[in-house]
Design an enzyme around this catalytic site. Structure first.
Site, PDB file in Angstrom:
ATOM      1  N   GLY A  58     -81.317  24.702 -20.609  1.00  0.00           N
ATOM      2  CA  GLY A  58     -81.912  25.977 -20.195  1.00  0.00           C
ATOM      3  C   GLY A  58     -80.936  27.105 -20.454  1.00  0.00           C
ATOM      4  O   GLY A  58     -79.754  26.986 -20.132  1.00  0.00           O
TER       5      GLY A  58
ATOM      6  N   ARG B   1     -83.760  21.783 -25.759  1.00  0.00           N
ATOM      7  CA  ARG B   1     -83.517  20.446 -25.221  1.00  0.00           C
ATOM      8  C   ARG B   1     -83.863  19.489 -26.360  1.00  0.00           C
ATOM      9  O   ARG B   1     -84.893  19.662 -27.010  1.00  0.00           O
ATOM     10  CB  ARG B   1     -84.403  20.190 -24.002  1.00  0.00           C
ATOM     11  CG  ARG B   1     -84.189  21.235 -22.897  1.00  0.00           C
ATOM     12  CD  ARG B   1     -84.896  20.845 -21.616  1.00  0.00           C
ATOM     13  NE  ARG B   1     -85.073  21.998 -20.743  1.00  0.00           N
ATOM     14  CZ  ARG B   1     -84.167  22.427 -19.866  1.00  0.00           C
ATOM     15  NH1 ARG B   1     -83.022  21.799 -19.724  1.00  0.00           N
ATOM     16  NH2 ARG B   1     -84.412  23.477 -19.102  1.00  0.00           N
TER      17      ARG B   1
ATOM     18  N   ASP C 264     -75.268  20.262 -17.034  1.00  0.00           N
ATOM     19  CA  ASP C 264     -74.789  18.877 -16.877  1.00  0.00           C
ATOM     20  C   ASP C 264     -75.261  17.956 -18.000  1.00  0.00           C
ATOM     21  O   ASP C 264     -74.498  17.120 -18.489  1.00  0.00           O
ATOM     22  CB  ASP C 264     -75.188  18.328 -15.499  1.00  0.00           C
ATOM     23  CG  ASP C 264     -76.681  18.498 -15.187  1.00  0.00           C
ATOM     24  OD1 ASP C 264     -77.379  19.236 -15.926  1.00  0.00           O
ATOM     25  OD2 ASP C 264     -77.151  17.895 -14.209  1.00  0.00           O
TER      26      ASP C 264
ATOM     27  N   THR D 113     -75.391  27.342 -17.063  1.00  0.00           N
ATOM     28  CA  THR D 113     -76.709  27.036 -16.477  1.00  0.00           C
ATOM     29  C   THR D 113     -76.891  27.908 -15.247  1.00  0.00           C
ATOM     30  O   THR D 113     -75.913  28.182 -14.539  1.00  0.00           O
ATOM     31  CB  THR D 113     -76.830  25.545 -16.072  1.00  0.00           C
ATOM     32  OG1 THR D 113     -78.016  25.381 -15.270  1.00  0.00           O
ATOM     33  CG2 THR D 113     -75.654  25.037 -15.269  1.00  0.00           C
TER      34      THR D 113
ATOM     35  N   ASP E  81     -78.342  26.905 -12.688  1.00  0.00           N
ATOM     36  CA  ASP E  81     -78.471  26.005 -11.528  1.00  0.00           C
ATOM     37  C   ASP E  81     -77.196  25.851 -10.682  1.00  0.00           C
ATOM     38  O   ASP E  81     -77.272  25.433  -9.532  1.00  0.00           O
ATOM     39  CB  ASP E  81     -78.904  24.608 -11.987  1.00  0.00           C
ATOM     40  CG  ASP E  81     -80.388  24.553 -12.320  1.00  0.00           C
ATOM     41  OD1 ASP E  81     -81.069  25.577 -12.152  1.00  0.00           O
ATOM     42  OD2 ASP E  81     -80.857  23.493 -12.765  1.00  0.00           O
TER      43      ASP E  81
ATOM     44  N   ASP F 259     -75.143  23.546 -10.801  1.00  0.00           N
ATOM     45  CA  ASP F 259     -75.023  22.142 -10.381  1.00  0.00           C
ATOM     46  C   ASP F 259     -73.983  21.395 -11.217  1.00  0.00           C
ATOM     47  O   ASP F 259     -74.184  20.243 -11.586  1.00  0.00           O
ATOM     48  CB  ASP F 259     -76.395  21.442 -10.478  1.00  0.00           C
ATOM     49  CG  ASP F 259     -77.004  21.524 -11.872  1.00  0.00           C
ATOM     50  OD1 ASP F 259     -76.512  22.308 -12.700  1.00  0.00           O
ATOM     51  OD2 ASP F 259     -77.978  20.794 -12.138  1.00  0.00           O
TER      52      ASP F 259
ATOM     53  N   ARG G   4     -84.300  22.042  -9.971  1.00  0.00           N
ATOM     54  CA  ARG G   4     -85.045  20.779  -9.900  1.00  0.00           C
ATOM     55  C   ARG G   4     -84.359  19.791  -8.968  1.00  0.00           C
ATOM     56  O   ARG G   4     -84.983  19.122  -8.174  1.00  0.00           O
ATOM     57  CB  ARG G   4     -85.142  20.155 -11.292  1.00  0.00           C
ATOM     58  CG  ARG G   4     -86.450  20.429 -11.972  1.00  0.00           C
ATOM     59  CD  ARG G   4     -86.515  19.706 -13.271  1.00  0.00           C
ATOM     60  NE  ARG G   4     -85.411  20.057 -14.143  1.00  0.00           N
ATOM     61  CZ  ARG G   4     -85.517  20.378 -15.404  1.00  0.00           C
ATOM     62  NH1 ARG G   4     -86.684  20.389 -15.972  1.00  0.00           N
ATOM     63  NH2 ARG G   4     -84.462  20.680 -16.137  1.00  0.00           N
TER      64      ARG G   4
HETATM   65  N1  LIG Z   1     -77.275  11.498 -21.273  1.00  0.00           N
HETATM   66  C1  LIG Z   1     -77.306  12.260 -22.359  1.00  0.00           C
HETATM   67  N2  LIG Z   1     -76.852  11.786 -23.539  1.00  0.00           N
HETATM   68  C2  LIG Z   1     -76.858  12.561 -24.637  1.00  0.00           C
HETATM   69  N3  LIG Z   1     -77.337  13.808 -24.674  1.00  0.00           N
HETATM   70  C3  LIG Z   1     -77.813  14.332 -23.531  1.00  0.00           C
HETATM   71  C4  LIG Z   1     -77.821  13.586 -22.315  1.00  0.00           C
HETATM   72  N4  LIG Z   1     -78.362  14.354 -21.356  1.00  0.00           N
HETATM   73  C5  LIG Z   1     -78.685  15.517 -21.946  1.00  0.00           C
HETATM   74  N5  LIG Z   1     -78.343  15.522 -23.253  1.00  0.00           N
HETATM   75  C6  LIG Z   1     -78.557  16.568 -24.247  1.00  0.00           C
HETATM   76  O1  LIG Z   1     -78.387  17.851 -23.666  1.00  0.00           O
HETATM   77  C7  LIG Z   1     -79.635  18.580 -23.714  1.00  0.00           C
HETATM   78  C8  LIG Z   1     -79.737  19.493 -22.553  1.00  0.00           C
HETATM   79  O2  LIG Z   1     -79.743  18.730 -21.355  1.00  0.00           O
HETATM   80  P1  LIG Z   1     -80.597  19.229 -20.087  1.00  0.00           P
HETATM   81  O3  LIG Z   1     -80.304  18.290 -18.984  1.00  0.00           O
HETATM   82  O4  LIG Z   1     -82.012  19.410 -20.496  1.00  0.00           O
HETATM   83  O5  LIG Z   1     -80.063  20.699 -19.789  1.00  0.00           O
HETATM   84  P2  LIG Z   1     -78.641  21.201 -19.221  1.00  0.00           P
HETATM   85  O6  LIG Z   1     -77.597  20.864 -20.187  1.00  0.00           O
HETATM   86  O7  LIG Z   1     -78.847  22.678 -19.115  1.00  0.00           O
HETATM   87  O8  LIG Z   1     -78.461  20.531 -17.890  1.00  0.00           O
HETATM   88  C9  LIG Z   1     -80.689  17.488 -23.806  1.00  0.00           C
HETATM   89  O9  LIG Z   1     -81.910  17.947 -24.312  1.00  0.00           O
HETATM   90  C10 LIG Z   1     -80.007  16.507 -24.741  1.00  0.00           C
HETATM   91  O10 LIG Z   1     -80.029  16.973 -26.055  1.00  0.00           O
HETATM   92  O1  LIG Z   2     -87.551  25.863 -19.036  1.00  0.00           O
HETATM   93  P1  LIG Z   2     -87.840  24.482 -18.595  1.00  0.00           P
HETATM   94  O2  LIG Z   2     -87.593  23.499 -19.691  1.00  0.00           O
HETATM   95  O3  LIG Z   2     -89.159  24.406 -17.928  1.00  0.00           O
HETATM   96  O4  LIG Z   2     -86.767  24.091 -17.499  1.00  0.00           O
HETATM   97  C1  LIG Z   2     -86.769  24.521 -16.194  1.00  0.00           C
HETATM   98  C2  LIG Z   2     -85.467  24.101 -15.583  1.00  0.00           C
HETATM   99  O5  LIG Z   2     -84.406  24.705 -16.280  1.00  0.00           O
HETATM  100  C3  LIG Z   2     -83.543  25.364 -15.364  1.00  0.00           C
HETATM  101  O6  LIG Z   2     -83.894  26.732 -15.355  1.00  0.00           O
HETATM  102  C4  LIG Z   2     -82.112  25.248 -15.789  1.00  0.00           C
HETATM  103  O7  LIG Z   2     -81.753  23.894 -15.821  1.00  0.00           O
HETATM  104  P2  LIG Z   2     -80.742  23.340 -16.892  1.00  0.00           P
HETATM  105  O8  LIG Z   2     -79.610  24.295 -16.956  1.00  0.00           O
HETATM  106  O9  LIG Z   2     -80.360  21.981 -16.379  1.00  0.00           O
HETATM  107  O10 LIG Z   2     -81.427  23.286 -18.208  1.00  0.00           O
HETATM  108  C5  LIG Z   2     -83.847  24.708 -14.013  1.00  0.00           C
HETATM  109  O11 LIG Z   2     -83.536  25.525 -12.919  1.00  0.00           O
HETATM  110  C6  LIG Z   2     -85.325  24.468 -14.139  1.00  0.00           C
HETATM  111  O12 LIG Z   2     -85.716  23.417 -13.307  1.00  0.00           O
HETATM  112 MG   LIG Z   3     -78.981  20.770 -15.869  1.00  0.00          MG
END
Ligand SMILES: Nc1ncnc2c1ncn2[C@@H]1O[C@H](COP(=O)(O)OP(=O)(O)O)[C@@H](O)[C@H]1O
Ligand SMILES: O=P(O)(O)OC[C@H]1O[C@](O)(COP(=O)(O)O)[C@@H](O)[C@@H]1O
Ligand SMILES: [Mg+2]
Length: 322
Positions: free
Chosen positions: A11, A72, A103, A126, A128, A130, A172
């Site tokens: 995000g 993502r 994360d 992010t 969040d 978190d 989330r």
């Molecule tokens: N366990 C994982 N192993 C490898 N790539 C990951 C993993 N988790 C997330 N990613 C990569 O990072 C992207 C972003 O992760 P996501 O959890 O959606 O958002 P954020 O990084 O903001 O928390 C995912 O779409 C994927 O490409």
């Molecule tokens: O835009 P999407 O894919 O609906 O994602 C919504 C989620 O992304 C966030 O805005 C940011 O989360 P991440 O940084 O983990 O991607 C969360 O607060 C929310 O739950």
């Molecule tokens: Mg996240």
């Protein structure tokens, strides 16, 4: 090291642009070539990579979103795909990668370096908040302030109509936004994924307010939680108890907008530090800010350790609204 690349992933968050600007200019200042990868890991695995010059990051420090775009990318969870990504980086003569994301993105970065040896440094980007290893993530402060601007307006109409509003903020799996926003807007109650929510006690406190002859207006901040529709379900439950709550889901408004001064400074400091760590030979680490000091933490720890929601914040919110 002659060339580095950077990407924004997950995000988007306000402050990613100042981070991109800071990394680019800090590296160029040290004679290092910089490549921007478009659309996070989705762009990396198809080689959507362009060289960045100082002029490419002009006038972005104040802009929300990310000029590199974000995505993502499910495919990046596959080790075969991560190996191909490393090959693409090598083909472009890129010696290290800086990943700005949450994360999930940092988990991907950790696996990439472990499996392929490509040096990586992560930055916490992010809304969040978190992410372990930093007091604030880049974008958190802006998201909190954006939510507050909207909620202060909702409060006006809630008071005029003596009405309860359920306001859903993002998060989330974490209640960091909800707890900060809840304190700062004087919420009557905060619902976060980390703690059980007691509907009975909310209804009791509304009834007590009414019995005292006070208008029963109020704001309940709800973190969206892992299962969509939580706020509507809570509204239905409140209706069953005779309340007529309004529902407002703030949604993606929280992810956009000009980054606050705090986020711009944080992103700028962390971006420049990420370059320094990478050029000094460090890898598999995230750069954060703890007690106003730059701190590097192993990505393994970032993934394994959870940033705990301060329970005192939630308790304080309950205490202050009485
Ligand atoms: N366990 C994982 N192993 C490898 N790539 C990951 C993993 N988790 C997330 N990613 C990569 O990072 C992207 C972003 O992760 P996501 O959890 O959606 O958002 P954020 O990084 O903001 O928390 C995912 O779409 C994927 O490409
Ligand atoms: O835009 P999407 O894919 O609906 O994602 C919504 C989620 O992304 C966030 O805005 C940011 O989360 P991440 O940084 O983990 O991607 C969360 O607060 C929310 O739950
Ligand atoms: Mg996240």
């Amino acid at each position: 090291m002659r060339a580095i690349a950077l990407l924004t992933s997950g995000g988007d968050s306000p402050g990613m642009n100042p981070a991109v600007r800071s990394i680019t200019r800090a590296a160029l200042n040290q004679g290092i070539k910089v490549f921007g990868i478009n659309r996070g890991y989705s762009g990396l695995i198809i080689g959507d990579i362009t060289e960045l010059h100082s002029s490419d990051v002009t006038n972005i420090v104040q802009r929300g979103g990310t000029i590199l775009k974000s995505d993502r990318c499910e495919a990046f969870k596959d080790p075969v795909v991560r190996n191909q990504a490393a090959e693409i980086l090598r083909e472009h003569g890129i010696d290290g990668l800086i990943v700005i994301g949450g994360d999930g993105s940092l988990s991907g970065a950790h696996l990439l370096t472990q499996e392929t040896g490509i040096p990586v440094i992560g930055l916490p980007g992010t809304i969040d908040n978190d992410v372990y290893g930093t007091d604030d993530t880049i974008g958190f402060d802006t998201a909190v302030n954006t939510a507050l601007e909207a909620i202060d307006k909702i409060r006006d109409t809630a008071i005029s109509h003596e009405r309860i509003f359920l306001v859903e903020v993002m998060g989330r799996n974490s209640g960091h936004i909800a707890s900060q926003v809840g304190i700062a807007c004087g919420a009557e109650m905060i619902v976060v994924p980390e703690y059980e929510f007691n509907l009975e006690s909310l209804c009791f406190s509304l009834a007590t307010q009414r019995a005292r002859g006070e208008g029963s207006s109020g704001i309940i901040i709800v973190a969206e939680g892992p299962r969509p529709g939580l706020t509507s379900r809570l509204a239905t439950q409140l209706e069953e108890h005779g309340e007529k709550p309004g529902v407002c889901i703030l949604g993606h408004i929280q992810r956009g907008g000009r980054p606050t001064g705090h986020d711009r400074v944080l992103a700028s400091c962390l971006g420049a530090a990420a370059v320094n760590y990478m050029l000094a030979g460090f890898s598999d680490m995230m750069i954060g800010m703890v007690n106003n000091e730059i701190v590097a933490t192993n990505l393994q720890d970032i993934i394994e350790k959870k940033k705990v929601l301060n329970p005192q914040l939630v308790e304080l919110a309950q205490l202050l609204h009485k």
